[in-house]
Design a protein around this motif. Sequence first.
Motif, PDB file in Angstrom:
ATOM      1  N   GLY A 134      47.813 -33.291 -58.879  1.00  0.00           N
ATOM      2  CA  GLY A 134      47.271 -33.741 -57.591  1.00  0.00           C
ATOM      3  C   GLY A 134      46.223 -32.841 -56.961  1.00  0.00           C
ATOM      4  O   GLY A 134      45.698 -33.177 -55.895  1.00  0.00           O
ATOM      5  N   ALA A 135      45.902 -31.696 -57.566  1.00  0.00           N
ATOM      6  CA  ALA A 135      44.828 -30.862 -57.004  1.00  0.00           C
ATOM      7  C   ALA A 135      43.528 -31.651 -57.098  1.00  0.00           C
ATOM      8  O   ALA A 135      43.277 -32.330 -58.095  1.00  0.00           O
ATOM      9  CB  ALA A 135      44.719 -29.548 -57.765  1.00  0.00           C
ATOM     10  N   ALA A 193      42.869 -39.173 -63.349  1.00  0.00           N
ATOM     11  CA  ALA A 193      42.594 -40.247 -62.380  1.00  0.00           C
ATOM     12  C   ALA A 193      41.473 -39.831 -61.433  1.00  0.00           C
ATOM     13  O   ALA A 193      41.423 -40.272 -60.285  1.00  0.00           O
ATOM     14  CB  ALA A 193      43.864 -40.541 -61.597  1.00  0.00           C
ATOM     15  N   CYS A 194      40.616 -38.945 -61.894  1.00  0.00           N
ATOM     16  CA  CYS A 194      39.533 -38.448 -61.029  1.00  0.00           C
ATOM     17  C   CYS A 194      38.375 -38.015 -61.918  1.00  0.00           C
ATOM     18  O   CYS A 194      38.532 -37.864 -63.131  1.00  0.00           O
ATOM     19  CB  CYS A 194      40.027 -37.251 -60.208  1.00  0.00           C
ATOM     20  SG  CYS A 194      40.712 -35.930 -61.200  1.00  0.00           S
ATOM     21  N   ALA A 240      36.269 -31.458 -69.885  1.00  0.00           N
ATOM     22  CA  ALA A 240      37.622 -31.941 -70.218  1.00  0.00           C
ATOM     23  C   ALA A 240      37.946 -33.172 -69.379  1.00  0.00           C
ATOM     24  O   ALA A 240      38.429 -34.195 -69.894  1.00  0.00           O
ATOM     25  CB  ALA A 240      38.649 -30.839 -69.968  1.00  0.00           C
ATOM     26  N   VAL A 241      37.639 -33.090 -68.089  1.00  0.00           N
ATOM     27  CA  VAL A 241      37.950 -34.232 -67.211  1.00  0.00           C
ATOM     28  C   VAL A 241      37.079 -35.441 -67.581  1.00  0.00           C
ATOM     29  O   VAL A 241      37.556 -36.579 -67.660  1.00  0.00           O
ATOM     30  CB  VAL A 241      37.760 -33.822 -65.727  1.00  0.00           C
ATOM     31  CG1 VAL A 241      37.868 -35.032 -64.814  1.00  0.00           C
ATOM     32  CG2 VAL A 241      38.794 -32.768 -65.338  1.00  0.00           C
ATOM     33  N   MET A 269      39.172 -44.442 -57.963  1.00  0.00           N
ATOM     34  CA  MET A 269      38.994 -43.161 -58.680  1.00  0.00           C
ATOM     35  C   MET A 269      38.720 -42.046 -57.670  1.00  0.00           C
ATOM     36  O   MET A 269      37.763 -42.112 -56.904  1.00  0.00           O
ATOM     37  CB  MET A 269      37.823 -43.304 -59.673  1.00  0.00           C
ATOM     38  CG  MET A 269      37.331 -42.007 -60.275  1.00  0.00           C
ATOM     39  SD  MET A 269      38.323 -41.441 -61.646  1.00  0.00           S
ATOM     40  CE  MET A 269      37.930 -42.664 -62.893  1.00  0.00           C
ATOM     41  N   ASP A 270      39.545 -40.996 -57.675  1.00  0.00           N
ATOM     42  CA  ASP A 270      39.331 -39.858 -56.762  1.00  0.00           C
ATOM     43  C   ASP A 270      38.161 -39.012 -57.241  1.00  0.00           C
ATOM     44  O   ASP A 270      37.870 -38.965 -58.433  1.00  0.00           O
ATOM     45  CB  ASP A 270      40.551 -38.931 -56.782  1.00  0.00           C
ATOM     46  CG  ASP A 270      41.704 -39.507 -55.993  1.00  0.00           C
ATOM     47  OD1 ASP A 270      41.530 -40.582 -55.387  1.00  0.00           O
ATOM     48  OD2 ASP A 270      42.769 -38.871 -55.995  1.00  0.00           O
ATOM     49  N   GLN A 271      37.566 -38.300 -56.278  1.00  0.00           N
ATOM     50  CA  GLN A 271      36.562 -37.311 -56.686  1.00  0.00           C
ATOM     51  C   GLN A 271      37.246 -35.956 -56.843  1.00  0.00           C
ATOM     52  O   GLN A 271      38.032 -35.546 -55.989  1.00  0.00           O
ATOM     53  CB  GLN A 271      35.452 -37.196 -55.644  1.00  0.00           C
ATOM     54  CG  GLN A 271      34.255 -36.456 -56.232  1.00  0.00           C
ATOM     55  CD  GLN A 271      33.316 -35.875 -55.193  1.00  0.00           C
ATOM     56  OE1 GLN A 271      33.197 -36.404 -54.098  1.00  0.00           O
ATOM     57  NE2 GLN A 271      32.659 -34.786 -55.552  1.00  0.00           N
TER      58      GLN A 271
END
Length: 510
Positions: A220-221, A255-256, A246-247, A1-3
């Motif tokens: 991808g940001a 994915a983050c 929202a995220v 999981m990306d930050q």
Amino acid sequence: MDQLKVFDTTLRDGEQSPGASMTREEKLRIARQLERLRVDVIEAGFPAASNGDFAAVHAVAEAIKECTVAALCRTQDKDIARALEAIKPARSGRIHTFIATSPIHMEKKLRMAPADVIVAATNAVRFARNGIGEVEFSCEDAGRSEIDFLCRIVEAVIKEGASVINIPDTVGYNLPEQFAERILQLRTRIPNADKVTWSVHCHNDLGLAVANSLAAVLAGARQVECTINGLGERAGNAALEELVMAVRTRQDVFACDTRIDTTQILSASKLVSGITGFPVQPNKAIVGANAFAHESGIHQDGVLKHRETYEIMRAEDVGWNANKLVLGKHSGRTAFKARLNELGIAVDSEQILNSAFTRFKELADKKHDIYDEDLQALMSEEELTLDHEHYRLLSSRFHSETGETPHADITLAVGAVEHHASADGSGPVDAAFKAIESVANSAADLLLFSVNSITTGTDAQGEVTVRLSKDGRIVNGQGADTDIIVASAKAYLNALNKLESTQDRVNPQV
Ligand code: KIV
Ligand code: ZN
């Protein structure tokens, strides 16, 4: 999981809202709350804009330990040098340099050829990298820039050592799909794109700042630039609370995730709204008073039977319903200090603690239950008092009766001298302001008067914001009291004190 990194620019872009100018102490209070919120980066200001802004950025850089502190600058060496100096004390500092890249901005505003813009950008990043390890480069008006030119300039600044590339939709012109496509193209076409973090900074002119930022995250940001309550130039910036929730709520899609402590969101919203005098609309997502209120019978019935029928988030997860009963009339100094510590409010001096405790006791005499929000307002007042108190309210008497002209009698300390003043007005607040003006003779223009209740219930304190303008300076004054006329008089005097003070910054628009 990306930050997903959260870059908060309430203190810089947010402050560019007309009337939202903040003092150094106010910026510090907001910065401390942003630290509790666990944002990754706090953009503290634009040090080359004024000495006041320099001092504020420097103070934030000194105080904040858990977030990176960024300073904005144009591409000129002297701007960058000033920004480097301002963030010197930061445990983790970042230079954020920008230049416009759209044809209209380059031709009409900068009056520079595109090739010269690339030279200015690369020189700036090189200069900044000599002074600090972390440099962010922004292509102002990237949302209307030619994609080929963006690819060229971004590739060049990455070679010079920029580690974050920010793509602003400066005028809020893009649509989500289009903006996501732009990010995707940049990430795939630029050969060294994988060496940097991609960031977006969206304005809300078409009401799409959050939607555009989220679309960019899906493309991808991994950094979003945003402000508390969506404060910012014109229609504002992307609202931090909406992006974060929202995220967090749609982890099935993203994915983050961020490292934000969402329970601090409401306090941050209230603090920014109180300091700037920009009220939050009741139907505003996440932080509006009605955001979690269910009015219709069908909805209420559904929520009572099973909360998820109508709620996609829990109110308590963003800080609602957190105003626990903490203290009362019989609470002692130790309990008072302990609760302040739990709220992250450090009181270093005995003198401040004693004075705050006296105010607390006075408040507890008027108001049975004291909530966290009351303590926060009380400590804000305590700090305001310390700032600069040329004018001080000693006592007041207001008369308002059906069929009678409202009247105010006020006793003020102006420096060491006591003054009495009386005035009639169209209402008691108007009468109070007129009485104060008859002593202060400030001739300032009243731009805003707003009242909010700090907690619920008719015994709640009213928090008043008064915005005054004089000779191009705009200041916001605050006052809180269970009597809203007294709160109004305190707010007016606080604004006058700020006009008197030499410490305040000049509003960035002037
Ligand atoms: O909106 C904008 O382009 C900006 C930049 C300075 C990042 O605020
Ligand atoms: Zn901006």
